[in-house]
Scaffold this motif. Structure first.
Motif, short mmCIF file in Angstrom:
data_model
loop_
_atom_site.label_atom_id
_atom_site.label_comp_id
_atom_site.label_asym_id
_atom_site.label_seq_id
_atom_site.Cartn_x
_atom_site.Cartn_y
_atom_site.Cartn_z
N GLY A 189 85.04 -6.89 23.04
CA GLY A 189 83.79 -6.42 23.64
C GLY A 189 82.78 -7.54 23.79
N ALA A 190 82.75 -8.47 22.83
CA ALA A 190 81.82 -9.59 22.92
C ALA A 190 82.15 -10.49 24.11
CB ALA A 190 81.84 -10.40 21.63
N ALA A 191 83.45 -10.72 24.33
CA ALA A 191 83.86 -11.53 25.49
C ALA A 191 83.47 -10.84 26.79
CB ALA A 191 85.37 -11.78 25.44
N MET A 192 83.70 -9.52 26.84
CA MET A 192 83.34 -8.77 28.04
C MET A 192 81.82 -8.76 28.25
SD MET A 192 84.67 -4.97 29.10
CE MET A 192 86.36 -5.49 28.75
N MET A 193 81.06 -8.60 27.16
CA MET A 193 79.61 -8.62 27.27
C MET A 193 79.10 -9.97 27.75
SD MET A 193 76.64 -7.27 27.12
CE MET A 193 76.64 -5.72 26.23
N ALA A 194 79.73 -11.07 27.29
CA ALA A 194 79.32 -12.39 27.74
C ALA A 194 79.51 -12.53 29.25
CB ALA A 194 80.11 -13.47 26.99
N VAL A 195 80.65 -12.04 29.75
CA VAL A 195 80.90 -12.10 31.20
C VAL A 195 79.87 -11.26 31.96
CG1 VAL A 195 82.53 -11.48 33.02
CG2 VAL A 195 83.35 -12.57 30.91
N LEU A 196 79.61 -10.05 31.47
CA LEU A 196 78.66 -9.17 32.15
C LEU A 196 77.24 -9.71 32.06
CD1 LEU A 196 80.02 -5.68 31.07
CD2 LEU A 196 80.34 -6.84 33.26
N ALA A 197 76.89 -10.31 30.92
CA ALA A 197 75.56 -10.91 30.80
C ALA A 197 75.39 -12.07 31.77
CB ALA A 197 75.32 -11.38 29.37
#
Length: 438
Positions: free
Chosen positions: A98-106
């Motif tokens: 989820g952190a990796a996905m959040m970094a991409v979305l951010a």
């Protein structure tokens, strides 16, 4: 009131723990309710690594500690079947996808704004997760609510948190007192002879010292390298303090974080915190990944001596570190106590009361989640001492209701796996977007 724990859980190879919790980390949508439901399905029902009592006792303990309870539950489960290595693998993999996905979305948010196709994908996923949450609620409730007292505590917990907005740490503590009072006068079972408590005390002190050093090391490196006033040091100090005092999950700290990030530090513009929360609600992992969004934007907008992307990633990384490392430390310190407490009848009865309250808390999360999946417009209304989240009926989303019904059918009637169910509703979400239906 007490319930006998079954045989020792199996010792699971670390590679198997890694694969399992990587899958959990990728599929852990839906906030705490969805994540607890997913772990219950995969660890208790499917793999039978843990029995119901151990799982619920660990959940009870997690809800009493600061930090995200679902990550702490994952950490304990990994510890119980594979030791410290299993704890580190499970706790980390619960967060990292989820952190990796959040970094991409951010990054997409900071560079380009919102992307509709991504929102459509997560829209479908949430509808599928809702069916999984309901399944877990039914199973946990059926196994935990076996007495009139337990039913009463569960109902009172739901009413207290849903209508009165009483913080759930207070609710579970009150439930623990109620359970303890119901078992007054019972004698403790025999405890192992020797120096168990002395060894436990030494282990706790040693683990606390090592954990604190590991937690502080990156912060000290950044402060010595970039200076104590650099934005990364400010981010680290802010979220470190928050990790120590945040009980009750992301929403308990959200207003404070938003106020500090917008008005005091100037990391976000007004309204951007809500955008970050929307991203955190639709990505896997704990809801407190919204803090990563804050750290990314802070580093992106004040990157010197780095570029915006590097600054954003460093801000996100140090936010994740200072938020989730202490969370894992708290549960590792408490881990040996989960089953020891169960040997004392009054303490076991207190945990039984807490378990009933947790059912009420999960019901509250389920209702909240369902409202936000099925309706586009939710209004908070105050009526005397009551606070209600009321949906605007005209904002009902037919596609979300249909997708959730399909997910419930394939999950309950056709016995599809979680991955297949979520994959189906994700595909439906993208198809609805392509057809202009969402």
């Amino acid at each position: 009131m007490t319930e006998t724990i079954t045989a020792e859980p199996p010792r699971v190879p670390l590679a198997t723990v890694l694969r399992t919790f990587l899958e959990i980390g990728v599929l852990s949508f839906g906030g705490p309710a969805g994540q607890i439901a997913l772990m219950h399905r995969m660890l208790v029902d499917d793999r039978r690594w843990l029995d119901e009592k151990r799982f619920l006792d660990a959940l009870n303990m997690s809800m009493l500690l600061p930090g995200p309870e679902a990550q702490q539950l994952a950490t304990w489960c990994g510890w119980r079947v594979a030791g410290i290595g299993g704890a580190l693998v499970a706790g980390s993999l619960f967060v990292l996808p989820g952190a990796a996905m959040m970094a991409v979305l951010a990054y997409i948010y900071a560079a380009y704004g919102k992307v509709d196709a991504v929102e459509a994908l997560f829209f479908g996923i949430k509808a599928g997760v809702l069916a999984i949450v309901i399944e877990a609620l039914i199973k946990v409730g059926r196994r935990a609510l076996k007495t009139p007292l337990a039913w009463g505590i569960a109902a009172a917990a739901f009413l207290a948190i849903f209508f009165l907005r009483i913080p759930y740490p207070l609710i579970v503590l009150a439930a623990g007192v109620a359970g303890w009072l119901s078992a007054r006068g019972a004698l403790p079972s025999t405890m192992p002879a020797g120096t168990v408590h002395d060894r436990l005390a030494r282990r706790t002190l040693g683990l606390a010292a090592a954990g604190a050093a590991i937690w502080a090391a990156p912060i000290l490196v950044v402060a010595l390298t970039l200076g104590p006033t650099h934005v990364l040091v400010t981010i680290a100090a802010f979220f470190s303090k928050l990790a120590v005092v945040t009980f009750g999950g992301a929403y308990a700290a959200l207003a404070y974080v938003a106020q500090q990030a917008v008005q005091v530090h100037g990391w976000l513009a007004p309204g951007e915190m809500l955008d970050g929360l929307g991203l955190a609600e639709t990505t896997p992992g704990p809801l407190v990944l919204v803090m990563e969004f804050v750290g990314f934007l802070a580093g992106w907008r004040a990157p010197a001596p780095f570029g915006p992307l590097t600054g954003g990633l460093l801000g996100a990384g140090i936010t994740i570190w200072t938020t989730f490392v202490p969370s894992m430390l708290w549960i590792l310190l408490a881990a040996p106590l989960v089953e020891r407490i169960g040997r004392i009848p009054a303490a076991a009865a207190a945990l039984t009361g807490i378990t009933a309250a947790v059912v009420g808390v999960i019901l509250n999360l389920t209702v909240w989640f369902a409202l936000h999946v099925f309706f586009r417009d939710i209004t908070e209304t105050t009526l005397g001492p009551l606070t209600l989240d009321l949906p605007r009926l005209a904002s009902a989303d037919p596609a979300a209701i249909l997708f959730a019904a399909i997910a419930a059918y394939v999950l309950f009637a056709r016995h599809w796996t979680i991955a297949a169910t979520v994959g189906l509703t994700a595909t439906l979400g993208l198809a609805a977007h392509g057809l202009g239906l969402s």
